[in-house]
Enzyme design. Structure first.
Site, short mmCIF file in Angstrom:
data_model
loop_
_atom_site.label_atom_id
_atom_site.label_comp_id
_atom_site.label_asym_id
_atom_site.label_seq_id
_atom_site.Cartn_x
_atom_site.Cartn_y
_atom_site.Cartn_z
N CYS A 374 0.89 -1.17 0.00
CA CYS A 374 0.00 0.00 0.00
C CYS A 374 0.92 1.21 0.00
O CYS A 374 1.77 1.33 -0.87
CB CYS A 374 -0.97 -0.05 1.18
SG CYS A 374 -0.26 -0.63 2.73
N VAL A 378 2.01 -1.67 5.65
CA VAL A 378 1.71 -2.31 6.93
C VAL A 378 0.22 -2.38 7.24
O VAL A 378 -0.26 -3.40 7.73
CB VAL A 378 2.46 -1.60 8.09
CG1 VAL A 378 3.96 -1.80 7.97
CG2 VAL A 378 2.11 -0.12 8.18
N ARG A 380 -3.09 -1.55 5.31
CA ARG A 380 -3.91 -2.25 4.34
C ARG A 380 -3.25 -3.56 3.90
O ARG A 380 -3.92 -4.58 3.72
CB ARG A 380 -4.17 -1.34 3.13
CG ARG A 380 -5.15 -0.22 3.42
CD ARG A 380 -5.31 0.74 2.27
NE ARG A 380 -4.33 1.82 2.32
CZ ARG A 380 -4.37 2.92 1.55
NH1 ARG A 380 -5.35 3.07 0.68
NH2 ARG A 380 -3.46 3.85 1.66
#
Length: 480
Positions: A374, A378, A380
């Protein structure tokens, strides 16, 4: 958790006019803080011990979410760019329509079974209802408490890394000013001893903000292959070539990259445009010979297709590396329906599950890691990985091995999975709304798998609790 008791206070339930919100399955009009959080993308989930009946709000502007108690205490400061604090709440509903990992829609299960009486005569009787695993039947305060426990466990790992500066320590930190310019966020880095290392000549910087992730089945680790991923931070312009070098070195063809962020969100760059966007576009990789070993590659976009009504952009990319005999195919899956700081909306859950299916289907094989990223790699990313991993245990039936009486947190495989993720990469499943979302999705999936409704699970409702408002903590800033 006696130290948490002072942070909660009972709310006396008051009668009020019916809310204009659209209600699912007869959910009550008054909502607890955690329920509101999941229904708006920045507030909190319904606290009932039973799997909550959920409400989709109307277009009323959401109120500011209360801060969780764990967001106080750290006072470290860095001069480097840091991840932003959460954006205003998004409209987020609870959970999904149900499609299995193989794309098969689950239908309602039979409610009767055939048996014989004591005289051997055939009879039909009601099928006994399965017992929901206890960790899927937690109240909002219990889920919140577990997330706080996870946060403190990570703080202790960080503290231990300060007290034990040995480079061989399991949770040693990356402690080099040279690599900080390569990070998008100064406070999100891989553990020094669990990071992808670029295959570069001796003396060259081998750093990329990416972590190998391995998750094994909690029930059948010998018979089920582990899930393998690489969780990566959204690259910057100066690390674009690093990404493609990592792809060539670490993956087999066809490879898969899942991108869970837009390049720009809320007017800020979340990820550099590191791939050719339109069919026929070609890029040269490594033309400046940054690492002094002559690595060169040509990257081209073969085709672009929309899936799930435009929620997923599927690109077929081709990489020709000068020192490789065969070209590589890379499937790049851009998911466009995950709001910043939130979770997928109700109407977008089907496309989210389709994204999971496509990423597995297009990968060379199960041992070939898929890159998931993302912006920080970390929040999503961790939610995607944890949910996909746990869905396999649900669909195989192994999750039902957990009875209704297990202890916490040892027998809570959601807690254990997220903790294991954080042992491999800091801050995975970063926001409390994302952590609660995993419980919520798995509850719904479990009910659908067994053909049950919320009212079929006969448990007393939990008392309503309100989390005390806390001042913002500038250290805990959610990049997702």
């Amino acid at each position: 958790m006696d130290h948490l008791s002072s942070r909660f206070r009972r709310i006396k339930k008051q009668s009020s006019p019916a809310s204009p919100a659209t209600t699912l399955a007869g959910s009550p009009p008054d909502r607890s803080p955690l329920e509101s959080k999941l229904n708006t993308g920045g507030q909190r989930e319904q606290p009932a011990v039973v799997p909550p009946t959920l409400t989709i709000p109307t277009n009323q502007p959401p109120s500011n979410p209360p801060k969780s108690p764990f967001r106080r205490g750290f006072t470290f400061r860095h001069s480097n760019k840091r991840a932003r604090s959460p954006a205003p709440p998004q409209q987020v509903p609870p959970v999904p329509a149900i499609v299995s990992q193989d794309g098969i829609v689950e239908h309602e299960k039979p409610t009767t079974i055939k048996d014989e009486d004591k005289n051997g005569q055939g009879i039909t009787k009601e099928k006994p209802k399965p017992k929901m695993p206890a960790f899927l039947n937690l109240s909002e305060s219990e889920i919140e408490s577990k997330f706080i426990d996870l946060t403190w466990a990570e703080r202790m790992r960080l503290q231990d890394s300060f007290n034990n500066p040995s480079p061989t320590y399991e949770f040693a930190r990356v402690d080099s000013m040279e690599v900080k310019r390569l990070d998008r966020y100064a406070n999100i880095q891989p553990w020094a001893n669990n990071r992808v290392k670029l295959q570069v000549p001796d003396g060259q910087q081998d750093y990329i903000n990416a972590s190998p992730i391995v998750l094994r089945s909690p029930f059948n680790p010998e018979s089920k292959p582990p899930h393998r991923y690489i969780a990566m931070q959204g690259p910057k312009s100066i690390t674009t070539g690093h990404v493609w070098r990592m792809v060539v070195e670490q993956l087999q063809s066809p490879a898969v990259i899942v991108m869970l962020t837009e390049t720009l969100e809320s007017g800020m760059e979340k990820c550099f445009q590191y791939f050719p966007k339109v069919a026929g576009e070609e890029w040269d990789i490594g033309e400046h010979d940054e690492f002094g070993d002559g690595f060169r590659a040509q990257l081209s976009c073969v085709s672009v297709e929309d899936h799930a009504n435009g929620a997923i952009e599927v690109r077929k990319l081709n990489i020709h590396a000068d020192d490789r005999e065969e070209d590589m195919i890379v499937w790049h899956l851009l998911y466009r329906k995950w709001p910043d700081f939130g979770v997928p909306a109700l109407e977008d859950i089907d496309s989210f599950l389709e994204l999971m299916r496509l990423s597995r289907e297009k990968n060379a094989h199960e041992d070939n890691p898929r890159i998931i990223h993302c912006s920080a790699g970390v929040g999503r990313s961790g939610t995607f990985i944890a949910l996909e991993h746990l869905m396999r245990e649900l669909e195989s039936g192994d999750l039902d091995r957990f009875g209704p009486k297990q202890d916490e947190p040892e027998d809570d495989i959601i807690y254990n999975t997220v903790n294991r993720l954080r042992e491999q990469r800091r801050s995975m499943v970063q926001a409390d709304i994302q952590y609660a979302f995993i419980y919520q999705v798995l509850r719904k999936l479990w009910l659908e798998k067994h053909g049950l409704a919320v009212e079929d699970i006969q448990e007393p409702a939990a008392k309503r609790l309100e989390v005390e408002h806390n001042p913002p903590d500038p250290f805990f800033e959610d990049p997702e």
